[in-house]
Design an enzyme around this catalytic site. Sequence first.
Site, PDB file in Angstrom:
ATOM      1  CE  LYS A  28       0.109  -6.794  -0.232  1.00 15.92           C
ATOM      2  NZ  LYS A  28       0.227  -7.535  -1.695  1.00 15.92           N
ATOM      3  CB  THR A  29      -3.773  -0.865  -0.437  1.00 20.88           C
ATOM      4  OG1 THR A  29      -2.409  -0.927  -0.073  1.00 20.88           O
ATOM      5  CG2 THR A  29      -4.051   1.419   0.183  1.00 20.88           C
ATOM      6  CB  THR A  79       5.546  -8.057  -0.369  1.00 13.07           C
ATOM      7  OG1 THR A  79       6.288  -7.738   0.358  1.00 13.07           O
ATOM      8  CG2 THR A  79       4.401  -6.633  -0.727  1.00 13.07           C
TER       9      THR A  79
END
Length: 352
Positions: free
Chosen positions: A66-67, A160
């Site tokens: 995701k990052t 998350t």
Amino acid sequence: MTDEVVSPFAEDEDLDAEASVRPRRLADFIAQHRVRDQLDLLLRGAMGRGTPPDHILLSGPPGLGKTTLANIVAAELGTAIRTTSGPVIERSGDLAAILTSLAEGDVLFIDEIHRIAKPAEELLYSAMEDFRVDVVVGKGPGATAIPLDVEPFTLVGATTRAGLLSGPMRDRFGFVAHLDFYSPADLDSLLHRSARILGVPITAEGAAEVAGRSRGTPRIANRLLRRVRDYAEVRGDGVVDHDTAKAALKVYDVDQLGLDRLDRAVLRALIESFRGGPVGLSTLAVAVGEQSDTVEEVCEPFLVRAGLLARTPRGRVATDAGWLHLGKTPPEGRGIAAQLPDLFTRAENTSP
């Protein structure tokens, strides 16, 4: 006996290695093919119109990229990225300071966005929709709201636990994507790429061995690769082959399925101390000397996904596969199968 010398830069070296293997373009991003194609269309369409793309929400378990995708969005757009996290933003003023410092087209990345404070979340609504924030000065009847314009930007939120996001927050994202666990083939390709970047000689069998124990997570795969590299350089010939990978992962207590020491401790306590369950979460956590949150959020998701443990209304239960993984024979009438008749009976008794 000599004192062991530990480099104070060891952690920094790992962080640098992690950053170096992260892809910087969508074309280099391995797996998540559906999300990658959708994101490519979104970015190309926005660049063609000369406007910032819609706000993006990325959800999924930790370690899936995701990052990395947030940084790729900024790189593809050719703009700067400002990174923060939900728990850090405690007051609406903190968020207002960040938003008003953005330049046109910048990307604002908020990790764990579901943990952002409620006042800051409400301030974010107007910034996302109207590119404006209202800063309240003073208190009580004399308080005054000062409207401040915000340059058009793209918010990339990562979470998350998507279920904890409020409805109004989720609705303001124009693109929502869920990242799935990687397949062994995708992890194999990722490990070969990471090995080339890190300068680690690796064989196809060595990559397959590491990939099979990485729990479908690229972050874990890269971490295990660095540890296997250490073993190969210190105790081997520097090449990560099948035997070297297998021996190294044994040293680091990672078994064939990717379970580590804590995972096996939870499974062993469930089977040996509680005869396979059912047992409550808090009782199981005390048995392994860990917090309930650690067992529930760190260990259980993979144990359930691997089919070694099941959650039932009566508590945690070891499956037959869990017994067999520890080399034990599941007793007759135990495991999750034994819970099914009872569950069906309870459902019939409570049905209208």
